[in-house]
Design a protein around this motif. Structure first.
Motif, PDB file in Angstrom:
ATOM      1  N   ALA A 274       6.839   0.526  -6.665  1.00 39.51           N
ATOM      2  CA  ALA A 274       8.035   0.267  -5.839  1.00 39.51           C
ATOM      3  C   ALA A 274       7.698  -0.440  -4.529  1.00 39.51           C
ATOM      4  CB  ALA A 274       8.772   1.581  -5.553  1.00 39.51           C
ATOM      5  N   GLU A 275       6.948  -1.546  -4.613  1.00 44.01           N
ATOM      6  CA  GLU A 275       6.616  -2.315  -3.419  1.00 44.01           C
ATOM      7  C   GLU A 275       7.795  -3.163  -2.980  1.00 44.01           C
ATOM      8  OE1 GLU A 275       2.169  -3.598  -2.778  1.00 44.01           O
ATOM      9  OE2 GLU A 275       2.853  -4.284  -4.743  1.00 44.01           O
ATOM     10  N   THR A 276       7.867  -3.431  -1.698  1.00 47.20           N
ATOM     11  CA  THR A 276       8.878  -4.344  -1.182  1.00 47.20           C
ATOM     12  C   THR A 276       8.191  -5.604  -0.672  1.00 47.20           C
ATOM     13  OG1 THR A 276       8.807  -3.528   1.104  1.00 47.20           O
ATOM     14  CG2 THR A 276      10.269  -2.363  -0.444  1.00 47.20           C
ATOM     15  N   ALA A 277       8.967  -6.676  -0.580  1.00 45.82           N
ATOM     16  CA  ALA A 277       8.419  -7.926  -0.057  1.00 45.82           C
ATOM     17  C   ALA A 277       7.914  -7.733   1.368  1.00 45.82           C
ATOM     18  CB  ALA A 277       9.490  -9.015  -0.115  1.00 45.82           C
ATOM     19  N   ALA A 278       8.648  -6.955   2.166  1.00 48.65           N
ATOM     20  CA  ALA A 278       8.249  -6.720   3.560  1.00 48.65           C
ATOM     21  C   ALA A 278       6.912  -5.994   3.638  1.00 48.65           C
ATOM     22  CB  ALA A 278       9.329  -5.924   4.285  1.00 48.65           C
ATOM     23  N   GLU A 279       6.680  -5.055   2.731  1.00 41.88           N
ATOM     24  CA  GLU A 279       5.418  -4.329   2.727  1.00 41.88           C
ATOM     25  C   GLU A 279       4.251  -5.254   2.390  1.00 41.88           C
ATOM     26  OE1 GLU A 279       7.213   0.028   1.374  1.00 41.88           O
ATOM     27  OE2 GLU A 279       6.306  -1.310  -0.089  1.00 41.88           O
ATOM     28  N   ILE A 280       4.427  -6.087   1.379  1.00 42.56           N
ATOM     29  CA  ILE A 280       3.353  -7.018   1.003  1.00 42.56           C
ATOM     30  C   ILE A 280       3.065  -7.970   2.156  1.00 42.56           C
ATOM     31  CG2 ILE A 280       2.629  -8.797  -0.620  1.00 42.56           C
ATOM     32  CD1 ILE A 280       4.525  -7.518  -2.681  1.00 42.56           C
ATOM     33  N   GLN A 281       4.120  -8.460   2.785  1.00 40.33           N
ATOM     34  CA  GLN A 281       3.945  -9.375   3.911  1.00 40.33           C
ATOM     35  C   GLN A 281       3.220  -8.686   5.068  1.00 40.33           C
ATOM     36  OE1 GLN A 281       7.617 -11.184   5.124  1.00 40.33           O
ATOM     37  NE2 GLN A 281       6.597 -12.844   6.209  1.00 40.33           N
ATOM     38  N   HIS A 282       3.541  -7.423   5.294  1.00 40.47           N
ATOM     39  CA  HIS A 282       2.869  -6.668   6.358  1.00 40.47           C
ATOM     40  C   HIS A 282       1.371  -6.576   6.095  1.00 40.47           C
ATOM     41  CE1 HIS A 282       1.829  -3.439   9.136  1.00 40.47           C
ATOM     42  NE2 HIS A 282       1.297  -2.796   8.111  1.00 40.47           N
ATOM     43  N   TRP A 283       0.992  -6.213   4.867  1.00 40.82           N
ATOM     44  CA  TRP A 283      -0.426  -6.068   4.561  1.00 40.82           C
ATOM     45  C   TRP A 283      -1.154  -7.402   4.635  1.00 40.82           C
ATOM     46  CZ3 TRP A 283      -2.031  -1.608   5.476  1.00 40.82           C
ATOM     47  CH2 TRP A 283      -1.279  -0.479   5.145  1.00 40.82           C
ATOM     48  N   ASP A 284      -0.490  -8.468   4.241  1.00 40.97           N
ATOM     49  CA  ASP A 284      -1.102  -9.787   4.385  1.00 40.97           C
ATOM     50  C   ASP A 284      -1.354 -10.110   5.858  1.00 40.97           C
ATOM     51  OD1 ASP A 284      -1.075 -10.181   1.666  1.00 40.97           O
ATOM     52  OD2 ASP A 284       0.503 -11.707   1.666  1.00 40.97           O
ATOM     53  N   ALA A 285      -0.386  -9.765   6.703  1.00 41.06           N
ATOM     54  CA  ALA A 285      -0.475 -10.119   8.122  1.00 41.06           C
ATOM     55  C   ALA A 285      -1.613  -9.410   8.827  1.00 41.06           C
ATOM     56  CB  ALA A 285       0.853  -9.818   8.814  1.00 41.06           C
ATOM     57  N   ILE A 286      -1.957  -8.190   8.396  1.00 44.16           N
ATOM     58  CA  ILE A 286      -3.007  -7.440   9.100  1.00 44.16           C
ATOM     59  C   ILE A 286      -4.331  -7.458   8.340  1.00 44.16           C
ATOM     60  CG2 ILE A 286      -1.309  -5.960  10.231  1.00 44.16           C
ATOM     61  CD1 ILE A 286      -2.114  -3.729   8.316  1.00 44.16           C
ATOM     62  N   ARG A 287      -4.430  -8.270   7.311  1.00 48.26           N
ATOM     63  CA  ARG A 287      -5.698  -8.382   6.582  1.00 48.26           C
ATOM     64  C   ARG A 287      -6.781  -8.883   7.533  1.00 48.26           C
ATOM     65  NH1 ARG A 287      -8.040  -8.870   1.716  1.00 48.26           N
ATOM     66  NH2 ARG A 287      -6.139  -8.182   0.719  1.00 48.26           N
ATOM     67  N   PRO A 288      -7.963  -8.233   7.565  1.00 48.41           N
ATOM     68  CA  PRO A 288      -9.034  -8.699   8.447  1.00 48.41           C
ATOM     69  C   PRO A 288      -9.392 -10.161   8.181  1.00 48.41           C
ATOM     70  CG  PRO A 288      -9.552  -6.528   7.575  1.00 48.41           C
ATOM     71  CD  PRO A 288      -8.321  -6.992   6.847  1.00 48.41           C
ATOM     72  N   ALA A 289      -9.689 -10.889   9.227  1.00 43.18           N
ATOM     73  CA  ALA A 289      -9.904 -12.331   9.118  1.00 43.18           C
ATOM     74  C   ALA A 289     -11.065 -12.692   8.196  1.00 43.18           C
ATOM     75  CB  ALA A 289     -10.128 -12.918  10.510  1.00 43.18           C
ATOM     76  N   HIS A 290     -12.069 -11.810   8.102  1.00 46.45           N
ATOM     77  CA  HIS A 290     -13.228 -12.142   7.280  1.00 46.45           C
ATOM     78  C   HIS A 290     -12.995 -11.885   5.794  1.00 46.45           C
ATOM     79  CE1 HIS A 290     -13.683  -7.805   7.862  1.00 46.45           C
ATOM     80  NE2 HIS A 290     -14.436  -7.787   6.784  1.00 46.45           N
ATOM     81  N   CYS A 291     -11.864 -11.287   5.434  1.00 45.55           N
ATOM     82  CA  CYS A 291     -11.564 -10.964   4.042  1.00 45.55           C
ATOM     83  C   CYS A 291     -10.686 -12.050   3.423  1.00 45.55           C
ATOM     84  CB  CYS A 291     -10.856  -9.608   3.950  1.00 45.55           C
ATOM     85  SG  CYS A 291     -11.916  -8.213   4.385  1.00 45.55           S
ATOM     86  N   ALA A 292     -11.251 -12.753   2.448  1.00 46.78           N
ATOM     87  CA  ALA A 292     -10.539 -13.858   1.810  1.00 46.78           C
ATOM     88  C   ALA A 292      -9.398 -13.345   0.936  1.00 46.78           C
ATOM     89  CB  ALA A 292     -11.514 -14.667   0.964  1.00 46.78           C
ATOM     90  N   LEU A 293      -8.377 -14.168   0.790  1.00 50.46           N
ATOM     91  CA  LEU A 293      -7.262 -13.910  -0.119  1.00 50.46           C
ATOM     92  C   LEU A 293      -6.760 -15.250  -0.628  1.00 50.46           C
ATOM     93  CD1 LEU A 293      -4.916 -12.243  -1.413  1.00 50.46           C
ATOM     94  CD2 LEU A 293      -3.686 -12.531   0.749  1.00 50.46           C
ATOM     95  N   ALA A 294      -6.682 -15.406  -1.954  1.00 54.48           N
ATOM     96  CA  ALA A 294      -6.092 -16.595  -2.569  1.00 54.48           C
ATOM     97  C   ALA A 294      -5.081 -16.118  -3.603  1.00 54.48           C
ATOM     98  CB  ALA A 294      -7.162 -17.465  -3.221  1.00 54.48           C
ATOM     99  N   ARG A 295      -3.901 -16.746  -3.624  1.00 57.54           N
ATOM    100  CA  ARG A 295      -2.823 -16.249  -4.476  1.00 57.54           C
ATOM    101  C   ARG A 295      -2.033 -17.428  -5.045  1.00 57.54           C
ATOM    102  NH1 ARG A 295       0.370 -12.837  -0.861  1.00 57.54           N
ATOM    103  NH2 ARG A 295      -0.983 -11.074  -1.406  1.00 57.54           N
ATOM    104  N   TRP A 296      -1.598 -17.255  -6.297  1.00 57.76           N
ATOM    105  CA  TRP A 296      -0.786 -18.259  -6.974  1.00 57.76           C
ATOM    106  C   TRP A 296       0.438 -17.597  -7.618  1.00 57.76           C
ATOM    107  CZ3 TRP A 296      -6.002 -17.797  -7.185  1.00 57.76           C
ATOM    108  CH2 TRP A 296      -6.778 -18.905  -6.822  1.00 57.76           C
TER     109      TRP A 296
END
Length: 326
Positions: free
Chosen positions: A36-58
């Protein structure tokens, strides 16, 4: 037919728009409805992801319809520059048509080209036969299992376990909530950080724990939309944190998630984990919550025994797989 669908898939980078976050949440919830994730929750976690941790998404589209999502990322809790997690989710009605394979090929091509990874990990629930086959066919091997367990608070009777908090208090420990702790002394957050990092290091995981710095930890905790201060409890020995048990809010308003339940090494075998769990569960029941969920490694027999005694019921296990590349 599957080949024709796969050929028609357009895989494009995630653009970070509100529409893309909404599509990502819809796919995640269709593939894993219990989350039961929300778009706002996913966006929040993306925003606070540590800078040294890579993320690529399609996102994968067929005739303009978003039907799947794929991503790889560094795990901040066990960071290694050449070790990653990968995740692919396909809408149930589009599964079995080669879309997941198409996503996997692009994901791995990009990952190998950019980072030359040593290992890639992926998670799958034990009752998801299609996903199990998908991973096995691509050389992933099982590494560890984690039980999800659930407690129906409507059937939970805190009075049966009232001796546990009483014994902890009789032994000289006090139980307080996060809000109380934060007003106790000027350096309360720093002290809490040091205790949590020590306890978190003992949680079973396949790679060594990599602690975050204080500023990152502070942001992860106090900016978390799921923070539930009344359910975040501590056992104190004077002004020393001895143990914790945490409940966090969930997208389902009558459900709570268990965070870390742990005791500092020098305070173990004094019943503090059970005392804090009983205290927090009683509070949750009184507040009208319906259910509490928790996750424990299948090797963590001490915590599994406590949860079973309290009435938690095991759900299908999550399996962590790993694939060696480099």
């Amino acid at each position: 037919m599957a080949g024709k669908i796969a050929e028609a898939v357009r895989l494009r980078p995630f653009d970070g728009s509100a529409a893309d976050y909404a599509a990502l949440a819809a796919i995640a919830n269709a593939a894993f409805p219990d989350n039961a994730e929300t778009a706002a929750e996913i966006q929040h976690w993306d925003a606070i992801r540590p800078a040294h941790c890579a993320l690529a998404r399609w996102l994968a589209e067929v005739d303009g319809i978003v039907v799947a999502a794929a991503e790889y990322f560094h795990a901040s809790w066990m960071y290694h520059p050449r070790k990653f997690f990968a995740s692919i989710a396909v809408l149930p009605e589009w599964q079995g048509r080669g879309i997941g394979s198409r996503c996997y090929e692009e994901l791995m091509r990009d990952l190998i080209e950019r980072y030359q990874p040593l290992q890639v990990r992926a998670n799958c629930r034990e009752d998801q036969a299609r996903s199990l086959r998908f991973l096995a066919q691509r050389g992933f091997r099982e590494e560890m299992r984690t039980w999800e367990s659930r407690l129906d608070l409507r059937a939970f009777d805190p009075a049966r376990f009232a001796d546990a908090p009483a014994q902890a208090r009789a032994a000289g420990f006090t139980i307080c909530h996060l809000s109380e702790w934060l007003h106790r002394m000027p350096d309360a957050r720093q002290r809490l950080y040091e205790a949590m990092i020590e306890m978190r290091a003992d949680v079973p995981q396949p790679e060594p724990f990599t602690p975050s710095d204080f500023a990152t930890w502070e942001r992860l905790v106090f900016c978390d939309p799921h923070l539930y201060p009344e359910g975040y409890v501590l056992a104190l020995d004077g002004d020393e944190i001895a143990a914790t048990s945490q409940l966090w809010k969930h997208a389902e308003p009558d459900v709570l998630m268990t965070g870390l339940t742990a005791t500092r090494r020098r305070y173990r075998r004094r019943g503090l984990a059970l005392a804090l769990k009983v205290h927090s569960l009683a509070l949750a029941k009184a507040a009208g919550y319906r259910e509490v969920r928790t996750y424990n490694a299948t090797t963590n027999q001490a915590m599994l025994s406590i949860n079973e005694a309290l009435g938690f019921v095991k759900q299908p296990a999550w399996i962590e797989f790993v694939k060696d590349i480099g």
